[in-house]
Structures are given as C-alpha cells and as structure tokens.
Scaffold this motif. Structure first.
Motif, PDB file in Angstrom:
ATOM      1  N   GLN A  49      30.462 -54.753  32.996  1.00 40.45           N
ATOM      2  CA  GLN A  49      30.395 -55.287  31.632  1.00 40.45           C
ATOM      3  C   GLN A  49      29.748 -56.668  31.635  1.00 40.45           C
ATOM      4  N   GLY A  75      22.675 -59.818  31.936  1.00 42.68           N
ATOM      5  CA  GLY A  75      21.304 -59.321  31.811  1.00 42.68           C
ATOM      6  C   GLY A  75      20.742 -59.657  30.441  1.00 42.68           C
ATOM      7  N   LEU A  76      21.567 -59.408  29.405  1.00 39.00           N
ATOM      8  CA  LEU A  76      21.158 -59.709  28.042  1.00 39.00           C
ATOM      9  C   LEU A  76      20.817 -61.195  27.890  1.00 39.00           C
ATOM     10  N   ALA A  81      22.858 -52.614  24.819  1.00 39.55           N
ATOM     11  CA  ALA A  81      23.875 -53.205  25.695  1.00 39.55           C
ATOM     12  C   ALA A  81      25.246 -53.080  25.058  1.00 39.55           C
ATOM     13  N   GLN A  82      25.327 -53.339  23.745  1.00 41.10           N
ATOM     14  CA  GLN A  82      26.644 -53.284  23.090  1.00 41.10           C
ATOM     15  C   GLN A  82      27.177 -51.856  23.018  1.00 41.10           C
ATOM     16  N   ASP A 127      27.812 -57.784  33.948  1.00 36.43           N
ATOM     17  CA  ASP A 127      26.414 -57.619  34.365  1.00 36.43           C
ATOM     18  C   ASP A 127      25.532 -57.382  33.150  1.00 36.43           C
ATOM     19  N   LEU A 128      26.003 -56.479  32.270  1.00 36.27           N
ATOM     20  CA  LEU A 128      25.245 -56.182  31.054  1.00 36.27           C
ATOM     21  C   LEU A 128      25.003 -57.448  30.235  1.00 36.27           C
ATOM     22  N   LEU A 129      26.086 -58.213  30.061  1.00 36.10           N
ATOM     23  CA  LEU A 129      25.984 -59.405  29.220  1.00 36.10           C
ATOM     24  C   LEU A 129      25.089 -60.454  29.871  1.00 36.10           C
ATOM     25  N   ALA A 158      26.689 -49.610  25.235  1.00 33.96           N
ATOM     26  CA  ALA A 158      27.252 -49.320  26.548  1.00 33.96           C
ATOM     27  C   ALA A 158      28.600 -50.024  26.722  1.00 33.96           C
ATOM     28  N   LEU A 159      28.710 -51.251  26.168  1.00 33.05           N
ATOM     29  CA  LEU A 159      29.944 -52.029  26.330  1.00 33.05           C
ATOM     30  C   LEU A 159      31.117 -51.379  25.616  1.00 33.05           C
ATOM     31  N   VAL A 217      17.378 -54.020  22.397  1.00 34.03           N
ATOM     32  CA  VAL A 217      17.976 -54.301  23.706  1.00 34.03           C
ATOM     33  C   VAL A 217      19.448 -54.668  23.546  1.00 34.03           C
ATOM     34  N   SER A 218      19.736 -55.533  22.558  1.00 29.26           N
ATOM     35  CA  SER A 218      21.103 -55.993  22.341  1.00 29.26           C
ATOM     36  C   SER A 218      21.996 -54.832  21.878  1.00 29.26           C
TER      37      SER A 218
END
Lengths: 185, 335
Positions: B32, B38-39, B108-109, B34-36, B111-112, B104-105
């Motif tokens: 989680q 990366g963003l 990511a969300q 990592d995703l943030l 997936a979160l 992109v955002s």
C-alpha cells in the motif's frame, strides 16, 4: 495623542485572552483523604456539614472541571443508578430535592462516604479531585453553576436540555427534603 | 559570505534525513505504501518537469527582443497566428497531463481500496489520547484487546476497522499506508501490510485536543510464527506474580483507584475506559508512545502523569513512597 485611542482599543481586546485556568495537576504532596473540604460524619440531612476551607467554587465555576465531571459521571457508571440525572434505582439529581443535602460539600460527602440503601462509598476508589469534579457536575444538573461554565450539548441523544441551557435554580440552602427523607428512619 | 554557506545548506540537508526511518512515507515497507510512494514520485517528477518548462518559456519570452511597434492599431497576423498555435498546444498538453495524472491516481486508489480477503481483522479505536486495539476472531475466547501497539505478520494483508470513542482522530502509519480518519459513530476501513520485519511508528494526524502530539501507535511486523506466538501470549490472562514484592504490587493495584479504569485479565480489575494492562510489560512504550517502557518510566507515569502528559485522563493517584516500586515492578512483570 492621536494614536492613543487605537492602542487603548487594542489593549481592550488583549484583556479577553485570559479566560480560565485549566488545573491539570493537583498538588501531589497531600495524602489521599486530607480533603480541602472538611466533612462531618454526624447527621444526614441539610446543614449538618462543617465547612472549613473551600466551598467548591474552584470546581463549580470552572468549565474544565465540570466537563471532566460529566465524562467521569459516565465512566464510573453513576448513570447506572441515577440515569442522566433523572433518577432510576438511585434518586434524581437534577431536581432540588436532596435527602442528604445539595450543597457541594454534601455531594462530595455522599460520593466519598456512601449513603444508606445503595449508594456505595468511593473513597479510595476515586481520587479526591475527581470526586470534586463529579460533585461539581452533579451541581450543574440543577444549574447551580454559572451558565458560561456549565457543560454544553452532548454528542449523543440526551433526554433533557444540556446543562448550560437549563434554567438556573433558585438557591435553596441544602435544597428541599423529599418525603422519603422526612419519614422517620 | 563564504563562511555562511554551510549554515545555509544545513537546513535542506536536515530535511532530507527525514526521508527514511520508522515514520516516513518515502521509505515504504508495504504494497500500500509502495503504491502511494510511487504516486508521490510520479506527481513530483511530472509537476517538476511542467514547472521547469513553464519557467524556461517565461524566461525566454522575457529575454526575447521584440520589434518595436510603430502603429498601435496595425494588424500583423502572421506572428499572432504562431502565438495562438503555441497557446493552443500548451493548453492541450495541460489537459493531457491533468487527465493522465487523474487516471494514474484513480488506478492507485482503486488498488488501495479494492478490499479483498484478509486473514486478520483489527478494530482500532481512537481515544483522547491513546489507541485501543482489538484483535477480532470468530472464537470469542480468542479475541483480545491491547493498546497503542499493533503486531502484524509479515506479508499478510491486515484489515483495520477505525472507530473513535470521542472526537475525530486519524490513523497514519506512513511506512505502511496512507492516513484514514477515525470518526465517532462511523467505521472506516484500511488495509495495511508489511513486506518485511520491523518497527514502524504511527501518529494521530487529526488535531484531537490537548495531547494530540502524544498520541502515537507502534506497529511491529514479525514473521508469521513469531506473530502467532505473540498472539497466543496476548490471548492468555495475566500470570499471577510469584515473588512477594510483585504480589504486594498486585495488591496495591487492586485496592487503589487503578481498577476503576484499567483492566488486567485474570484479576478482578475490569475497567474498560483506559488501556488494557494485561500484558503491559511486553509493550515497547507506555502512555501512547510518550515514554519507553521500563520500571522507571512506569513509576514516573504513575507518580506524575499530569507532569508528563498534561490533560491526559490518567489522574494523579496519591501513593505512599514505598508503594510505588512494588506497583511498577508488578506492571513491568506483566509480560
């Protein structure tokens, strides 16, 4: 000379900066039980209490102490018997009828020493400062405390107006005695 | 001036040292986070490039020599058409950048917050000013409550249900996940997962009153076997003390106001409004991350809580001097 009025006006605003002190840290030195308020254990009923140092004004007129008392009233399950002041298996606290006196010191004594027929003694279970906070809050249920210090609205449902919206009670020394208190014991 | 340059450089360098460590979102330790992270880096890179391009164009435009106009009303259509094309292209590029970043955002969300099955569910309840943690389990006897410290197994997603007992708090363990509010009367959900062992610090990030700054939570990530061992030890009730000093400490605990608020499973102390102390000796910190755990700090906290954390709901309990040490020893031994 022209600058004087604006400066004076600014100083007037500054006077509003101090409202009340929150006293978090009671003196750690005094032993438990050396109460600031001397309690007499002689007789139930109004007027029986000897009062030496403090009438509880520091607790009754301080919004922080009152709101802490309100929180503790729930935490220590006073609600279990007295409900939200309306009474249940314990007597009502929001009216002006007091079996053992409605002055601050009477209430401190009732909580600390307990009373016959069900009220347990909390001395040694609740620290003295907290007992006084609760007693201050109990006084606020009948609006015997200043309006600007009484607790505001609850977050959850409340069967009566919040303490600061209650009409102020006329001062009856010790309150009136309900029939149960007048009957021969 | 030369002498002062290191002094000027130091503050930015100091800021950089905050990028790694046990409380940093730039040092992600789970998928989680990592995703943030990366963003964060994608946004930083794209927006820095946009800023640089814009500034370069601005400086070029300012420095360019313009031919003086002789007649204010004269229409010269050729350069104006060129300008219109440039502005149009820049607007289109802006649109593309904004849409791309939104996509992109959003990805990511998605997936979160996609949820999914998690073998472990925790209830984390914010209080003024500490965290109550309940490990849920289908078997009621395997459910237990602790405070201010979460243990998780490495590599497994953990569902966190966030609630509040009084005001709005916010749960943020930067190394593991984004922040999420704990709102009274509402249950918010969050998934955290640690990809390697470690200790991570979280902090309440919604101003919640006097001691908001002293409302930390510690997350300890173990291997699955260590986690199971820890869970079994937490489920068990407190062991009765065997040496006389700790026995005396337990007696003091049970006969003093402590029992009005605190619970120690296995003893008559069953208060529910303050942190559960059944295994307080096993925690890393006391008073919600305010002090490292230890006999000395436990004694200090009992003797003067309002000096350490003014306004906290732990009242001053007036003990005799000789009662403090047995009590602290008793609590320290509750492993």
């Amino acid at each position: 000379m022209k600058r004087l009025p604006p400066i004076a006006a600014a100083l007037v605003f500054l006077s509003a900066c101090e409202r009340e002190d929150r006293e978090f840290r009671p003196s750690p030195v005094a032993g438990e039980g050396d109460a600031a308020i001397a309690l007499s254990s002689i007789a139930p009923g109004p007027g029986g209490t000897e009062m030496r140092a403090d009438t509880g004004k520091a607790y009754e007129e301080n919004a922080y102490h009152l709101s802490e008392g309100k929180r503790l009233f729930t935490w220590f399950n006073c609600k279990g018997c007295h409900a939200n002041g309306g009474g249940g298996s314990g007597p009502a606290l929001m009216d002006d009828r007091w079996i053992y006196g409605g002055e601050f010191q009477n209430i401190v004594q009732s909580i600390g020493e307990g009373r016959p027929n069900g009220m347990p003694s909390f001395r040694g279970k609740i620290p003295d400062e907290l007992i006084m906070q609760i007693a201050g809050y109990v006084r606020s249920m009948g609006r015997h405390v200043p309006m600007d210090a009484a607790p505001g609205r609850n977050d959850d449902l409340m069967p009566r107006p919040s303490e600061h919206r209650l009409p102020s009670s006329p001062a009856v020394t010790g309150g009136t005695v309900p029939p149960s208190g007048q009957a021969p014991q | 001036m030369r002498c002062c340059r290191p002094a000027l450089l130091t503050p930015p360098l100091l800021l950089l040292t905050a990028c790694s460590g046990w409380q940093s979102s730039l040092d992600p330790q789970g998928p989680q986070a990592d995703l943030l992270a990366g963003l964060f880096w994608v946004f930083t890179a794209v927006l820095s490039a946009v800023w640089l391009l814009t500034m370069t164009a601005l400086v070029v435009a300012l420095l360019r020599r313009h031919p003086a106009r002789t007649e204010p009303l004269e229409l010269n259509t050729r350069p104006e058409r060129g300008m219109a094309r440039t502005v149009g292209a820049a607007a289109a590029l802006t649109l593309v950048v904004v849409v791309a970043l939104t996509v992109v955002s959003y990805g990511a969300q998605r997936a979160l917050f996609s949820g999914g099955e998690a073998p472990l569910t925790l209830k984390v309840k914010g209080h003024q000013w500490w965290w109550e943690v309940t490990y849920e389990d289908p078997g009621p006897s395997r459910q237990f409550t602790t405070a201010n410290e979460i243990h998780v197994p490495v590599g497994q997603p953990v569902h966190v249900k966030l609630e509040s007992a009084d005001v709005i708090h916010s749960f943020w363990v930067p190394n593991l996940a984004g922040k999420m509010d704990a709102i009274p009367g509402r249950e918010n959900r969050l998934v955290i997962q640690a990809s390697k062992e470690g200790v991570f610090r979280g902090q309440c990030t919604e101003f919640c009153g006097w001691q908001h700054a002293h409302m930390a939570i510690t997350v300890v990530a173990h291997s699955l076997e260590d986690f199971e061992r820890w869970r079994e030890s937490q489920i068990s009730a407190a062991e009765p003390p065997d040496d006389p000093v700790r026995k005396r400490g337990m007696q003091i605990f049970l006969s003093r106001p402590c029992v009005m608020c605190h619970q120690i499973r296995g003893t008559p102390a069953a208060g529910k409004v303050a942190p559960d102390l059944t295994h307080i000796g096993s925690r890393l910190h006391i008073a919600a991350g305010t002090l490292p755990n230890g006999r000395g700090n436990l004694a200090a906290w009992i003797v003067d809580p309002q000096g350490i954390k003014p306004g906290a709901h732990m009242p001053l309990i007036k003990l005799n001097a000789e009662e403090v040490e047995p009590l602290a020893r008793y609590l320290e031994g509750l492993k």
